[in-house]
Design a protein around this motif. Structure first.
Motif, PDB file in Angstrom:
ATOM      1  N   THR A  90      39.975  38.263  32.644  1.00  0.00           N
ATOM      2  CA  THR A  90      39.474  38.952  31.460  1.00  0.00           C
ATOM      3  C   THR A  90      38.892  40.309  31.828  1.00  0.00           C
ATOM      4  OG1 THR A  90      38.851  36.759  30.689  1.00  0.00           O
ATOM      5  CG2 THR A  90      38.155  38.605  29.346  1.00  0.00           C
ATOM      6  N   VAL A  91      38.151  40.364  32.926  1.00  0.00           N
ATOM      7  CA  VAL A  91      37.600  41.646  33.381  1.00  0.00           C
ATOM      8  C   VAL A  91      38.738  42.621  33.645  1.00  0.00           C
ATOM      9  CG1 VAL A  91      36.371  42.795  35.258  1.00  0.00           C
ATOM     10  CG2 VAL A  91      35.484  40.671  34.316  1.00  0.00           C
TER      11      VAL A  91
ATOM     12  N   LEU B 133      41.693  42.745  32.259  1.00  0.00           N
ATOM     13  CA  LEU B 133      42.266  43.230  31.008  1.00  0.00           C
ATOM     14  C   LEU B 133      41.302  44.141  30.252  1.00  0.00           C
ATOM     15  CD1 LEU B 133      44.254  40.219  29.604  1.00  0.00           C
ATOM     16  CD2 LEU B 133      45.128  42.442  30.238  1.00  0.00           C
ATOM     17  N   ALA B 134      40.016  43.816  30.313  1.00  0.00           N
ATOM     18  CA  ALA B 134      39.028  44.667  29.648  1.00  0.00           C
ATOM     19  C   ALA B 134      39.051  46.064  30.276  1.00  0.00           C
ATOM     20  CB  ALA B 134      37.638  44.045  29.749  1.00  0.00           C
TER      21      ALA B 134
ATOM     22  N   ALA C  85      41.864  48.051  28.987  1.00  0.00           N
ATOM     23  CA  ALA C  85      41.580  48.560  27.643  1.00  0.00           C
ATOM     24  C   ALA C  85      40.643  49.761  27.705  1.00  0.00           C
ATOM     25  CB  ALA C  85      40.969  47.448  26.788  1.00  0.00           C
ATOM     26  N   VAL C  86      39.677  49.705  28.593  1.00  0.00           N
ATOM     27  CA  VAL C  86      38.738  50.822  28.741  1.00  0.00           C
ATOM     28  C   VAL C  86      39.481  52.057  29.242  1.00  0.00           C
ATOM     29  CG1 VAL C  86      36.760  51.663  30.059  1.00  0.00           C
ATOM     30  CG2 VAL C  86      36.729  49.367  29.079  1.00  0.00           C
TER      31      VAL C  86
ATOM     32  N   ARG D 180      33.101  54.538  34.151  1.00  0.00           N
ATOM     33  CA  ARG D 180      33.059  53.551  33.064  1.00  0.00           C
ATOM     34  C   ARG D 180      33.552  52.189  33.530  1.00  0.00           C
ATOM     35  NH1 ARG D 180      35.086  57.096  27.816  1.00  0.00           N
ATOM     36  NH2 ARG D 180      33.114  58.178  27.558  1.00  0.00           N
TER      37      ARG D 180
ATOM     38  N   ARG E  77      30.956  50.438  35.344  1.00  0.00           N
ATOM     39  CA  ARG E  77      29.879  49.934  34.492  1.00  0.00           C
ATOM     40  C   ARG E  77      30.306  48.678  33.733  1.00  0.00           C
ATOM     41  NH1 ARG E  77      27.856  55.424  31.715  1.00  0.00           N
ATOM     42  NH2 ARG E  77      26.792  54.017  30.297  1.00  0.00           N
ATOM     43  N   VAL E  78      31.551  48.662  33.231  1.00  0.00           N
ATOM     44  CA  VAL E  78      32.035  47.467  32.533  1.00  0.00           C
ATOM     45  C   VAL E  78      32.060  46.279  33.497  1.00  0.00           C
ATOM     46  CG1 VAL E  78      34.016  46.386  31.395  1.00  0.00           C
ATOM     47  CG2 VAL E  78      33.371  48.731  30.817  1.00  0.00           C
TER      48      VAL E  78
ATOM     49  N   THR F  82      28.544  45.122  34.341  1.00  0.00           N
ATOM     50  CA  THR F  82      27.889  44.429  33.226  1.00  0.00           C
ATOM     51  C   THR F  82      28.421  43.007  33.081  1.00  0.00           C
ATOM     52  OG1 THR F  82      27.674  46.519  32.032  1.00  0.00           O
ATOM     53  CG2 THR F  82      27.431  44.501  30.739  1.00  0.00           C
ATOM     54  N   VAL F  83      29.763  42.879  33.122  1.00  0.00           N
ATOM     55  CA  VAL F  83      30.351  41.564  32.900  1.00  0.00           C
ATOM     56  C   VAL F  83      30.030  40.630  34.060  1.00  0.00           C
ATOM     57  CG1 VAL F  83      32.500  40.310  32.574  1.00  0.00           C
ATOM     58  CG2 VAL F  83      32.162  42.505  31.446  1.00  0.00           C
TER      59      VAL F  83
ATOM     60  N   GLY G 126      26.520  39.564  34.118  1.00  0.00           N
ATOM     61  CA  GLY G 126      26.262  38.651  33.016  1.00  0.00           C
ATOM     62  C   GLY G 126      26.869  37.283  33.203  1.00  0.00           C
TER      63      GLY G 126
ATOM     64  N   THR H 115      33.392  36.543  28.082  1.00  0.00           N
ATOM     65  CA  THR H 115      33.693  37.760  28.835  1.00  0.00           C
ATOM     66  C   THR H 115      34.003  38.907  27.897  1.00  0.00           C
ATOM     67  OG1 THR H 115      34.696  36.288  30.454  1.00  0.00           O
ATOM     68  CG2 THR H 115      34.954  38.629  30.821  1.00  0.00           C
TER      69      THR H 115
ATOM     70  N   LEU I 108      30.780  40.308  26.559  1.00  0.00           N
ATOM     71  CA  LEU I 108      30.054  41.163  27.503  1.00  0.00           C
ATOM     72  C   LEU I 108      30.776  42.475  27.737  1.00  0.00           C
ATOM     73  CD1 LEU I 108      28.623  38.720  30.150  1.00  0.00           C
ATOM     74  CD2 LEU I 108      27.365  40.241  28.643  1.00  0.00           C
ATOM     75  N   ALA I 109      32.113  42.417  27.774  1.00  0.00           N
ATOM     76  CA  ALA I 109      32.877  43.651  27.963  1.00  0.00           C
ATOM     77  C   ALA I 109      32.612  44.602  26.800  1.00  0.00           C
ATOM     78  CB  ALA I 109      34.373  43.342  28.084  1.00  0.00           C
TER      79      ALA I 109
ATOM     80  N   ALA J  33      29.394  46.341  27.217  1.00  0.00           N
ATOM     81  CA  ALA J  33      29.508  47.430  28.183  1.00  0.00           C
ATOM     82  C   ALA J  33      30.196  48.641  27.562  1.00  0.00           C
ATOM     83  CB  ALA J  33      30.282  46.949  29.411  1.00  0.00           C
TER      84      ALA J  33
ATOM     85  N   PHE K 286      28.587  53.102  26.352  1.00  0.00           N
ATOM     86  CA  PHE K 286      28.956  54.509  26.538  1.00  0.00           C
ATOM     87  C   PHE K 286      29.829  55.027  25.396  1.00  0.00           C
ATOM     88  CE2 PHE K 286      31.828  52.098  29.358  1.00  0.00           C
ATOM     89  CZ  PHE K 286      33.038  52.415  28.796  1.00  0.00           C
TER      90      PHE K 286
ATOM     91  N   VAL L  19      39.559  47.074  22.676  1.00  0.00           N
ATOM     92  CA  VAL L  19      39.292  46.223  23.848  1.00  0.00           C
ATOM     93  C   VAL L  19      39.548  44.757  23.493  1.00  0.00           C
ATOM     94  CG1 VAL L  19      37.504  45.365  25.402  1.00  0.00           C
ATOM     95  CG2 VAL L  19      37.637  47.813  24.883  1.00  0.00           C
TER      96      VAL L  19
ATOM     97  N   THR M  84      43.288  44.079  23.072  1.00  0.00           N
ATOM     98  CA  THR M  84      44.000  44.078  24.349  1.00  0.00           C
ATOM     99  C   THR M  84      43.749  42.779  25.110  1.00  0.00           C
ATOM    100  OG1 THR M  84      43.734  46.467  24.489  1.00  0.00           O
ATOM    101  CG2 THR M  84      44.321  45.314  26.526  1.00  0.00           C
ATOM    102  N   VAL M  85      42.482  42.388  25.191  1.00  0.00           N
ATOM    103  CA  VAL M  85      42.144  41.207  25.993  1.00  0.00           C
ATOM    104  C   VAL M  85      42.694  39.944  25.341  1.00  0.00           C
ATOM    105  CG1 VAL M  85      40.266  39.811  26.908  1.00  0.00           C
ATOM    106  CG2 VAL M  85      40.106  42.310  26.962  1.00  0.00           C
TER     107      VAL M  85
ATOM    108  N   LEU N   4      45.409  37.372  26.819  1.00  0.00           N
ATOM    109  CA  LEU N   4      44.926  36.115  27.396  1.00  0.00           C
ATOM    110  C   LEU N   4      44.791  34.934  26.448  1.00  0.00           C
ATOM    111  CD1 LEU N   4      42.244  37.104  30.039  1.00  0.00           C
ATOM    112  CD2 LEU N   4      44.318  35.801  30.407  1.00  0.00           C
TER     113      LEU N   4
END
Lengths: 346, 346
Positions: free
Chosen positions: A246-247, A249-250, A253-254, A267, A270-271, A274-275, A278, B246, B249-250, B253, B257, B271, B274-275, B279
């Motif tokens: 998931t991270v 894919l996130a 997207a970012v 960025r 930071r994403v 954070t994830v 968390g 996830t 949290l994404a 994040a 910003f 986001v 996409t995720v 998934l």
């Protein structure tokens, strides 16, 4: 050493990890800033990794020539390799020369070594490995067993509940932990015969809220999620892999709306931070039900994971997990004797 | 109806879902754009949800006064509630008045209703529920059983492997699916007695690659991951909950910003989309091993999930899953008889 005003001493098993001794030694040396460390493993493999080939202050080297690999059968290895880093690290704790052991090695062999050298808490049939999972917008959850056992009897699951509740008290500061039995539904008819029987037995355990689904492990409904080591292993690995995916894919997207290279990378960092902050599971599982502190890290633990594993071990030592599980178990055994007597007499 | 040039006909169970009949009817009506639909449930609860109180073209209403709830015991409900929407929907398929059934109701009761009315594919001891999980940067994975059974014998796991491989052929277009047995390690000593025995039996199944860890379910190593329904339920729910947490949290994040309100919301949408596109698990599990198509959706399925469940059912019908599992099973049974004979004679 609970209450004693000195640096904690942790024996770190340097042999048998997936990535070799390098990250383990690096993590142990980092931990040595605040903790006395005993590096346990084959001397000739550890020395070249020490600055100048000599243990720095606060670090001791204990030669353990036998190596237990990940593919070794735990039982066979424990009997055949008497001078393994696992058995010698556990012996350091048993003899009081260390307060805890930390290993990224073969989990099954680590459990056997700890049980053999430290002994079990009276009343415990099988020790269990417990980890702490963070839960967004709620307190974390203790999940156990994550791999000390492969199957479970109903009575063992009751023992895991007592161990997990005490771990939640020590690690999470929860006074009366809510305990759930991981099942495939909330209804008491679910879960197959072992869980149905465990559900009935658990009624006598303070804090038991009933059967829970995997959703609830991250749902803030319970402080302790109890399961057998097979299911716990699957649940934890599914959790970790889904988090990673998931991270990933996130981040994609970012990236899609981050115009500039350096800004985009900032960025992304930071994403990810954070994830992971968390949601990342702890770097090690605590082996509960043995008479000493033993933390088992991932086989592929990096240096930071090993250092984090040492921190977990130190927190277990400071909060007196071993003493407290012993007390809780004595109380729980008395309670169960009463329940049994009532059942027989009634 | 494979190869027949007409609209597919799907019976949708409108009773017994967590969120009531509204989203189920809404989803079924949406699906009716391309599919003939039979709404099965208590007539007086369905009529008010239809435009003008009358089924629109392509939609038929079948009164089923008995409702099986989520808390009902599946066996008791199947015997006591003979005019339940589950049994009547399955009967529609058995009689050839529908090509498939879709239900967001009680999973255990749905499995029993389908087995009772459709019958099992010869050679299948227990039907299994299969879902498709997307895997980033690799092909998707079929995971089964996700809840038709609570425990499993080694032989059932071998049957699940045959069923899952055929599902992968039909749904994923993989010619020779790679099959893994979900365990707590890759070593053949892992997994407890049931999985160790299944591992030995599976050696004769084409495409079997060995025991896998939960990491591998999303790792692109296999096309089919085989497990018992209890473990599958835990793995799938852990997956779904971790994905949700996830994404949450994404988004936090991303918000950190994103300067402007509307732009921030647009980014959040992108986001999330996409995720989830990358998934999200399928909206329904296909029940394999019965002689008809049956798709079980989440109990809390929304309208879009129900419509997606109908799509899965139609794809199962078009690809001829039932016929193909029958053929595969006949071949597999012959193979196992040979293996058994060799074992006895050798």
């Amino acid at each position: 050493m609970s209450g004693v005003d000195r640096r904690p001493r942790v024996a770190v098993d340097v042999a048998g990890a997936d990535l070799g001794p390098e990250p383990v030694v690096a993590g142990a040396l980092a931990a040595a800033a605040t903790t006395d460390v005993v590096l346990v493993g084959p001397r000739e493999r550890i020395r070249p990794l020490l600055p100048g080939g000599v243990p720095p202050p606060g670090v001791r080297l204990l030669d353990a020539p036998d190596v237990v690999g990940m593919a070794d059968d735990p039982v066979a290895a424990t009997y055949a390799k008497r001078r393994s880093s696992l058995l010698l690290a556990a012996a350091e704790v048993a003899a009081g020369r260390a307060d805890a052991m930390v290993t990224p090695g073969n989990t099954g062999a680590a459990v056997l070594a700890a049980a053999a050298r430290l002994g079990r808490v009276p009343g415990v049939t099988n020790p269990a490995l417990a980890t702490v999972l963070p839960v967004p917008d709620a307190g974390p959850t203790v999940l156990l067993d994550i791999g000390a056992t492969a199957t479970a009897q109903p009575e063992w699951l009751v023992e895991f509940a007592v161990l997990g509740a005490e771990y939640a008290r020590c690690r999470l500061g929860v006074e009366q932990p809510r305990i759930g039995l991981l099942s495939n539904g909330h209804e008491s008819v679910k879960g197959g015969p072992v869980r149905r029987d465990a559900h009935l037995l658990l009624a006598a355990t303070p804090g038991y809220v009933g059967q829970i689904e995997a959703y609830d492990v991250l749902g803030g409904r319970v402080d302790v999620a109890v399961t057998d080591g097979f299911t716990g292993d699957v649940a934890l690995k599914m959790y970790e892999r889904t988090l990673d995916a998931t991270v990933g894919l996130a981040l994609a997207a970012v990236r899609a709306f981050s115009p500039i290279g350096a800004l985009a990378r900032d960025r992304e960092r930071r994403v990810t931070a954070t994830v992971r902050r968390g949601l990342a599971a702890e770097a090690g599982g605590a082996l509960l039900g043995v008479r000493g502190v033993c933390v088992v890290c991932h086989g592929a633990a990096g240096a930071a994971d090993v250092a984090a594993g040492v921190d977990i071990a130190v927190e277990c030592v400071r909060s007196g997990v071993v003493t407290r599980t012993g007390v809780a178990f004595a109380a729980s055994s008395r309670r169960r004797r009463v329940v049994r007597r009532v059942a027989v007499d009634g």
